[in-house]
Design a protein around this motif. Structure first.
Motif, PDB file in Angstrom:
ATOM      1  N   ILE A   3       0.846  -1.197   0.000  1.00 44.68           N
ATOM      2  CA  ILE A   3       0.000   0.000   0.000  1.00 44.68           C
ATOM      3  C   ILE A   3       0.880   1.246   0.000  1.00 44.68           C
ATOM      4  O   ILE A   3       0.624   2.206  -0.724  1.00 44.68           O
ATOM      5  CB  ILE A   3      -0.949  -0.013   1.223  1.00 44.68           C
ATOM      6  N   THR A   4       1.944   1.230   0.795  1.00 41.71           N
ATOM      7  CA  THR A   4       2.862   2.367   0.846  1.00 41.71           C
ATOM      8  C   THR A   4       3.499   2.596  -0.516  1.00 41.71           C
ATOM      9  O   THR A   4       3.615   3.732  -0.976  1.00 41.71           O
ATOM     10  CB  THR A   4       3.960   2.121   1.905  1.00 41.71           C
ATOM     11  N   ASP A   5       3.906   1.502  -1.168  1.00 40.72           N
ATOM     12  CA  ASP A   5       4.507   1.636  -2.502  1.00 40.72           C
ATOM     13  C   ASP A   5       3.501   2.191  -3.502  1.00 40.72           C
ATOM     14  O   ASP A   5       3.842   3.026  -4.336  1.00 40.72           O
ATOM     15  CB  ASP A   5       5.030   0.284  -2.988  1.00 40.72           C
ATOM     16  N   ASP A   6       2.245   1.736  -3.413  1.00 42.45           N
ATOM     17  CA  ASP A   6       1.204   2.241  -4.311  1.00 42.45           C
ATOM     18  C   ASP A   6       0.959   3.725  -4.086  1.00 42.45           C
ATOM     19  O   ASP A   6       0.829   4.503  -5.041  1.00 42.45           O
ATOM     20  CB  ASP A   6      -0.109   1.476  -4.125  1.00 42.45           C
ATOM     21  N   VAL A   7       0.903   4.138  -2.826  1.00 37.58           N
ATOM     22  CA  VAL A   7       0.685   5.558  -2.517  1.00 37.58           C
ATOM     23  C   VAL A   7       1.860   6.380  -3.012  1.00 37.58           C
ATOM     24  O   VAL A   7       1.692   7.441  -3.625  1.00 37.58           O
ATOM     25  CB  VAL A   7       0.460   5.755  -1.001  1.00 37.58           C
ATOM     26  N   ARG A   8       3.074   5.901  -2.771  1.00 37.03           N
ATOM     27  CA  ARG A   8       4.268   6.628  -3.215  1.00 37.03           C
ATOM     28  C   ARG A   8       4.282   6.762  -4.735  1.00 37.03           C
ATOM     29  O   ARG A   8       4.560   7.828  -5.278  1.00 37.03           O
ATOM     30  CB  ARG A   8       5.528   5.906  -2.729  1.00 37.03           C
ATOM     31  N   LYS A   9       3.950   5.664  -5.424  1.00 31.00           N
ATOM     32  CA  LYS A   9       3.916   5.700  -6.887  1.00 31.00           C
ATOM     33  C   LYS A   9       2.851   6.675  -7.380  1.00 31.00           C
ATOM     34  O   LYS A   9       3.076   7.436  -8.311  1.00 31.00           O
ATOM     35  CB  LYS A   9       3.639   4.300  -7.426  1.00 31.00           C
ATOM     36  N   THR A  10       1.696   6.661  -6.722  1.00 31.43           N
ATOM     37  CA  THR A  10       0.605   7.561  -7.117  1.00 31.43           C
ATOM     38  C   THR A  10       0.998   9.015  -6.919  1.00 31.43           C
ATOM     39  O   THR A  10       0.710   9.871  -7.762  1.00 31.43           O
ATOM     40  CB  THR A  10      -0.658   7.242  -6.295  1.00 31.43           C
ATOM     41  N   LEU A  11       1.659   9.307  -5.811  1.00 27.26           N
ATOM     42  CA  LEU A  11       2.019  10.698  -5.521  1.00 27.26           C
ATOM     43  C   LEU A  11       3.177  11.205  -6.369  1.00 27.26           C
ATOM     44  O   LEU A  11       3.319  12.404  -6.566  1.00 27.26           O
ATOM     45  CB  LEU A  11       2.354  10.849  -4.036  1.00 27.26           C
ATOM     46  N   THR A  12       4.027  10.298  -6.857  1.00 35.47           N
ATOM     47  CA  THR A  12       5.177  10.744  -7.646  1.00 35.47           C
ATOM     48  C   THR A  12       4.950  10.628  -9.145  1.00 35.47           C
ATOM     49  O   THR A  12       5.788  11.062  -9.921  1.00 35.47           O
ATOM     50  CB  THR A  12       6.430   9.920  -7.276  1.00 35.47           C
ATOM     51  N   ASP A  13       3.824  10.069  -9.562  1.00 36.27           N
ATOM     52  CA  ASP A  13       3.529   9.927 -10.988  1.00 36.27           C
ATOM     53  C   ASP A  13       3.072  11.270 -11.552  1.00 36.27           C
ATOM     54  O   ASP A  13       2.038  11.802 -11.146  1.00 36.27           O
ATOM     55  CB  ASP A  13       2.442   8.879 -11.187  1.00 36.27           C
ATOM     56  N   PRO A  14       3.809  11.832 -12.532  1.00 33.27           N
ATOM     57  CA  PRO A  14       3.428  13.141 -13.074  1.00 33.27           C
ATOM     58  C   PRO A  14       2.376  13.058 -14.174  1.00 33.27           C
ATOM     59  O   PRO A  14       1.939  14.080 -14.684  1.00 33.27           O
ATOM     60  CB  PRO A  14       4.749  13.668 -13.643  1.00 33.27           C
ATOM     61  N   THR A  15       1.930  11.860 -14.528  1.00 30.85           N
ATOM     62  CA  THR A  15       0.985  11.715 -15.641  1.00 30.85           C
ATOM     63  C   THR A  15      -0.289  12.522 -15.449  1.00 30.85           C
ATOM     64  O   THR A  15      -0.736  13.182 -16.389  1.00 30.85           O
ATOM     65  CB  THR A  15       0.669  10.232 -15.876  1.00 30.85           C
ATOM     66  N   PRO A  16      -0.923  12.535 -14.258  1.00 29.29           N
ATOM     67  CA  PRO A  16      -2.135  13.359 -14.123  1.00 29.29           C
ATOM     68  C   PRO A  16      -1.863  14.847 -14.348  1.00 29.29           C
ATOM     69  O   PRO A  16      -2.686  15.540 -14.933  1.00 29.29           O
ATOM     70  CB  PRO A  16      -2.592  13.096 -12.683  1.00 29.29           C
ATOM     71  N   LEU A  17      -0.709  15.314 -13.924  1.00 31.28           N
ATOM     72  CA  LEU A  17      -0.374  16.723 -14.155  1.00 31.28           C
ATOM     73  C   LEU A  17      -0.167  16.997 -15.637  1.00 31.28           C
ATOM     74  O   LEU A  17      -0.594  18.037 -16.153  1.00 31.28           O
ATOM     75  CB  LEU A  17       0.873  17.108 -13.364  1.00 31.28           C
ATOM     76  N   TYR A  18       0.463  16.048 -16.321  1.00 30.20           N
ATOM     77  CA  TYR A  18       0.632  16.198 -17.761  1.00 30.20           C
ATOM     78  C   TYR A  18      -0.731  16.180 -18.456  1.00 30.20           C
ATOM     79  O   TYR A  18      -0.948  16.895 -19.425  1.00 30.20           O
ATOM     80  CB  TYR A  18       1.520  15.092 -18.328  1.00 30.20           C
ATOM     81  N   PHE A  19      -1.645  15.340 -17.947  1.00 27.72           N
ATOM     82  CA  PHE A  19      -2.991  15.285 -18.516  1.00 27.72           C
ATOM     83  C   PHE A  19      -3.681  16.637 -18.368  1.00 27.72           C
ATOM     84  O   PHE A  19      -4.309  17.126 -19.306  1.00 27.72           O
ATOM     85  CB  PHE A  19      -3.803  14.184 -17.831  1.00 27.72           C
ATOM     86  N   VAL A  20      -3.557  17.250 -17.202  1.00 29.49           N
ATOM     87  CA  VAL A  20      -4.171  18.564 -16.974  1.00 29.49           C
ATOM     88  C   VAL A  20      -3.553  19.602 -17.904  1.00 29.49           C
ATOM     89  O   VAL A  20      -4.268  20.413 -18.516  1.00 29.49           O
ATOM     90  CB  VAL A  20      -4.021  18.983 -15.494  1.00 29.49           C
ATOM     91  N   ALA A  21      -2.230  19.579 -18.042  1.00 30.68           N
ATOM     92  CA  ALA A  21      -1.561  20.537 -18.929  1.00 30.68           C
ATOM     93  C   ALA A  21      -1.988  20.322 -20.378  1.00 30.68           C
ATOM     94  O   ALA A  21      -2.243  21.280 -21.112  1.00 30.68           O
ATOM     95  CB  ALA A  21      -0.046  20.409 -18.794  1.00 30.68           C
ATOM     96  N   GLY A  22      -2.087  19.059 -20.788  1.00 27.80           N
ATOM     97  CA  GLY A  22      -2.523  18.760 -22.152  1.00 27.80           C
ATOM     98  C   GLY A  22      -3.950  19.196 -22.396  1.00 27.80           C
ATOM     99  O   GLY A  22      -4.276  19.743 -23.455  1.00 27.80           O
ATOM    100  N   THR A  23      -4.808  18.969 -21.411  1.00 28.72           N
ATOM    101  CA  THR A  23      -6.202  19.391 -21.531  1.00 28.72           C
ATOM    102  C   THR A  23      -6.302  20.907 -21.639  1.00 28.72           C
ATOM    103  O   THR A  23      -7.057  21.431 -22.457  1.00 28.72           O
ATOM    104  CB  THR A  23      -7.010  18.895 -20.311  1.00 28.72           C
ATOM    105  N   ALA A  24      -5.522  21.604 -20.821  1.00 21.05           N
ATOM    106  CA  ALA A  24      -5.547  23.073 -20.865  1.00 21.05           C
ATOM    107  C   ALA A  24      -5.076  23.576 -22.226  1.00 21.05           C
ATOM    108  O   ALA A  24      -5.659  24.512 -22.789  1.00 21.05           O
ATOM    109  CB  ALA A  24      -4.674  23.645 -19.757  1.00 21.05           C
ATOM    110  N   ASP A  25      -4.034  22.952 -22.766  1.00 21.48           N
ATOM    111  CA  ASP A  25      -3.527  23.386 -24.065  1.00 21.48           C
ATOM    112  C   ASP A  25      -4.542  23.097 -25.172  1.00 21.48           C
ATOM    113  O   ASP A  25      -4.767  23.940 -26.041  1.00 21.48           O
ATOM    114  CB  ASP A  25      -2.197  22.678 -24.372  1.00 21.48           C
ATOM    115  N   LEU A  26      -5.171  21.916 -25.128  1.00 25.53           N
ATOM    116  CA  LEU A  26      -6.184  21.595 -26.146  1.00 25.53           C
ATOM    117  C   LEU A  26      -7.379  22.538 -26.039  1.00 25.53           C
ATOM    118  O   LEU A  26      -7.938  22.958 -27.058  1.00 25.53           O
ATOM    119  CB  LEU A  26      -6.631  20.144 -26.001  1.00 25.53           C
ATOM    120  N   ALA A  27      -7.760  22.886 -24.803  1.00 26.04           N
ATOM    121  CA  ALA A  27      -8.873  23.828 -24.617  1.00 26.04           C
ATOM    122  C   ALA A  27      -8.505  25.200 -25.183  1.00 26.04           C
ATOM    123  O   ALA A  27      -9.332  25.860 -25.818  1.00 26.04           O
ATOM    124  CB  ALA A  27      -9.218  23.946 -23.136  1.00 26.04           C
TER     125      ALA A  27
END
Length: 198
Positions: A3-27
């Motif tokens: 569970i700790t590894d999953d939480v750490r991976k989730t918090l350090t994964d930049p993909t959601p931030l990239y998704f937000v940036a991509g969405t903002a650029d497409l908008a």
């Protein structure tokens, strides 16, 4: 530990931030198209208003009533041909349920692919933003940085009779020998005593 590894991976994964940036650029790209769409709607609006004004209400009423009659006839026909065999209905329901599950899985895969595409686009956008920000920072640093002045060597200073002590350079510090840290002891498993049954 998982569970700790999953939480750490989730918090350090930049993909959601990239998704937000991509969405903002497409908008932002889509918003650039809005003025042309507004101009098109404004140009077509008088023709559409004229078509609505020129429409005969009686003709619209006749068309709607005819469509209602057609729908009623089709419904009656459908109810007449409906097979009341429960086994066929159950089989059909199972088939439809399986098709729905398959369709949902297909849509989930497509959604994940689209999410990854937008995230990749966002990563490129962030790289572009970082590059532009770095260029702007370099330009600002160049503008703020003082201009280099030529160094001139002054004539030998006059000897001051009042100065009694001369400034001596500090002696070089001795380097301490580098020690390797002791290896950490291996973790041992703690055994908890069993709780007394009361």
């Amino acid at each position: 530990m998982a569970i700790t590894d999953d939480v750490r991976k989730t918090l350090t994964d930049p993909t959601p931030l990239y998704f937000v940036a991509g969405t903002a650029d497409l908008a932002a790209q889509k918003l650039k198209e809005v003025p042309s769409l507004v101009e098109k709607i404004v140009a077509e609006a008088p023709e559409r208003f004229a078509a609505v004004r020129n429409t005969d209400p009686k003709a619209v009423q006749d068309r709607v009533s005819q469509q209602a009659k057609d729908a009623q006839e089709k419904l009656t026909e459908l109810l007449g041909t409906l097979d009341t065999d429960l086994k066929k209905l159950r089989d059909t329901a199972q088939d439809l349920a399986l098709q729905g599950v398959g369709r949902a899985a297909e849509l989930a895969v497509k959604a994940r692919e689209r999410y990854d595409e937008v995230a990749e686009h966002g990563q490129e956008v962030v790289k572009t933003w970082r590059g532009e920000a770095a260029e702007e920072m370099n330009e600002a640093a160049d503008a703020i940085a003082p201009k280099e002045r030529p160094v001139t060597v002054a004539a030998e200073p006059a000897k001051d009779a009042t100065a009694k002590t001369a400034v001596k350079p500090a002696p070089a510090a001795k380097k301490a020998p580098v020690r390797k840290p002791a290896p950490a002891p291996a973790p041992t498993a703690k055994k908890t005593p069993p709780k007394p049954q009361g």
